[in-house]
Scaffold this motif. Structure first.
Motif, PDB file in Angstrom:
ATOM      1  N   GLU A  25       0.874  -1.176   0.000  1.00  0.00           N
ATOM      2  CA  GLU A  25       0.000   0.000   0.000  1.00  0.00           C
ATOM      3  C   GLU A  25       0.910   1.224   0.000  1.00  0.00           C
ATOM      4  O   GLU A  25       1.708   1.423   0.925  1.00  0.00           O
ATOM      5  N   GLY A  26       0.790   2.012  -1.074  1.00  0.00           N
ATOM      6  CA  GLY A  26       1.701   3.140  -1.242  1.00  0.00           C
ATOM      7  C   GLY A  26       2.960   2.706  -1.978  1.00  0.00           C
ATOM      8  O   GLY A  26       4.079   2.901  -1.509  1.00  0.00           O
TER       9      GLY A  26
ATOM     10  N   ASP B 105       5.323   5.931   5.295  1.00  0.00           N
ATOM     11  CA  ASP B 105       3.995   5.300   5.332  1.00  0.00           C
ATOM     12  C   ASP B 105       3.686   4.301   4.238  1.00  0.00           C
ATOM     13  O   ASP B 105       2.526   4.048   3.946  1.00  0.00           O
ATOM     14  N   SER B 106       4.704   3.720   3.639  1.00  0.00           N
ATOM     15  CA  SER B 106       4.444   2.594   2.755  1.00  0.00           C
ATOM     16  C   SER B 106       4.344   1.352   3.643  1.00  0.00           C
ATOM     17  O   SER B 106       5.232   1.093   4.454  1.00  0.00           O
TER      18      SER B 106
ATOM     19  N   GLU C 121      -8.758  -0.317  -0.450  1.00  0.00           N
ATOM     20  CA  GLU C 121      -8.192   0.321   0.748  1.00  0.00           C
ATOM     21  C   GLU C 121      -9.298   0.682   1.742  1.00  0.00           C
ATOM     22  O   GLU C 121      -9.062   0.697   2.949  1.00  0.00           O
TER      23      GLU C 121
ATOM     24  N   GLY D 250      -1.687   6.472   0.380  1.00  0.00           N
ATOM     25  CA  GLY D 250      -1.794   5.722   1.629  1.00  0.00           C
ATOM     26  C   GLY D 250      -2.976   6.101   2.482  1.00  0.00           C
ATOM     27  O   GLY D 250      -2.840   6.623   3.589  1.00  0.00           O
TER      28      GLY D 250
END
Ligand code: VTB
Ligand code: MG
Ligand code: MG
Length: 328
Positions: free
Chosen positions: A102-103, A113-114, A230, A203
């Motif tokens: 995600e990211g 923030d991955s 998500e 994200g």
């Protein structure tokens, strides 16, 4: 991350609690694989590495798993496609939603923030959505009365209602929004009301989690549209940590509408709340790839690799942060 009892969502503990540790291994391994691609500018390589590692580790788990939210359709990707069987094939029948990286852009640029995210639910527990579908989302903390905000209201109405419920002026409200051209009017409207807008480049699973954890993050509300997968993954997390969210699918082409019907969605305009996006017993695990606000990223040491994972369980509402050292 704030812990508050999630009202009315207590369901039988149908997923054995030992599965939580199995999921930790899965997201850890995917995150370690993706971390090799941090800052290399190659999104596809990073994503592929995470997907392969996640699939390989999932297949060691004693479950009859089925991917319901994955990387895409069967003809589009080699692994973790919608409908793919995963696990050893023995053990409980479970549905699995994944965002193996995600990211991806955050990872390729080595920005915060991955994360690797996976949710497991009882068969039928997760809303089935295709990879290319978007969702309007709104999220606030569990501490407000139900109905404080509504996805069908304007942003102005929502932040006014939230400020009133919180007992603060609008200038003390912070909204988190994905920084996208499609949100230009939303951002302008929000700023016009006097609230602060925190823009994130990617994200929004982390974004929704931040919005329900106001005491830790200072963020009061998530607004805008992002990936529907998500959205379901974020809802699964909220089942475990508390927090309110509504989602509305954006089925803007005949193809998307037809695929949604195949996947069991009969009312395209339905507003889903948390328990409708992720029902029954749910487990969620996420491991950091790059350092972030939610989790630390992968740390490479001379003889080891360190991972930082959060794993949650809806039945008990336990949230565990697991730091692990792996030999290398
Ligand atoms: C959204 C958001 C994700 O990608 O899916 C976004 O939910 C894609 O939006 O968190 P765009 O197509 O507008 O870029 C993420 O930011 C990362 O997967
Ligand atoms: Mg992905
Ligand atoms: Mg994603």
């Amino acid at each position: 991350m704030k812990l508050s009892k999630v009202e009315g969502t207590k369901t039988p503990a149908n997923l054995h609690r030992s599965l939580t540790l199995e999921l930790v291994r899965v997201t850890e391994r995917a995150a370690i694989a993706a971390a090799e691609w941090r800052g290399k500018g190659d999104e596809k390589a990073a994503d592929d590495a995470a997907v392969q590692a996640m699939k390989a580790e999932l297949d060691t788990v004693a479950i009859s798993g089925r991917i319901v939210i994955g990387e895409g359709e069967q003809h589009e990707c080699d692994d973790l496609y919608i409908g793919q069987a995963v696990g050893l094939g023995s053990g409980p029948e479970v549905d699995i939603a994944v965002d193996p990286l995600e990211g991806v852009t955050l990872c390729a640029k080595n920005q915060p923030d991955s994360i690797v995210v996976l949710a497991m639910a009882e068969r039928g527990g997760l809303l089935n959505v295709a990879r290319n579908v978007y969702m309007h989302k709104i999220a606030i903390g569990a501490e407000y009365p139900r109905g404080t905000v509504n996805i069908d209201w304007t942003a102005t109405e929502n932040v006014n209602a939230l400020a009133k419920a919180k007992g603060v002026p609008l200038s003390e409200i912070t909204a988190i929004v994905l920084d996208r051209p499609r949100h230009a009017a939303l951002i302008e409207e929000l700023r016009g009301t006097g609230v602060a807008v925190k823009l994130i480049s990617d994200g929004d699973i982390a974004g929704v989690i931040h919005a329900v954890s106001t005491e830790d993050t200072g963020i009061d509300i998530y607004l805008g549209s992002g990936g529907a997968p998500e959205g379901v993954l974020a809802a699964a997390a909220l089942r475990c940590i508390g927090g309110q969210m509504q989602g509305k699918l954006i089925l803007d082409t005949p193809e998307k509408r037809a695929r949604a019907v195949e996947m069991g969605i009969t009312d395209a305009n339905r507003i889903y709340d948390v328990t409708e996006l992720a029902a029954g017993d749910v487990l969620v695990a996420a491991t950091g790839v790059t350092d972030g606000t939610l989790l630390d990223g992968i740390r490479l040491r001379r003889h080891s690799v360190e991972t930082s994972t959060v794993v949650m369980r809806s039945w008990s509402q336990t949230v565990r942060w697991i730091k692990a050292r792996h030999a290398r």
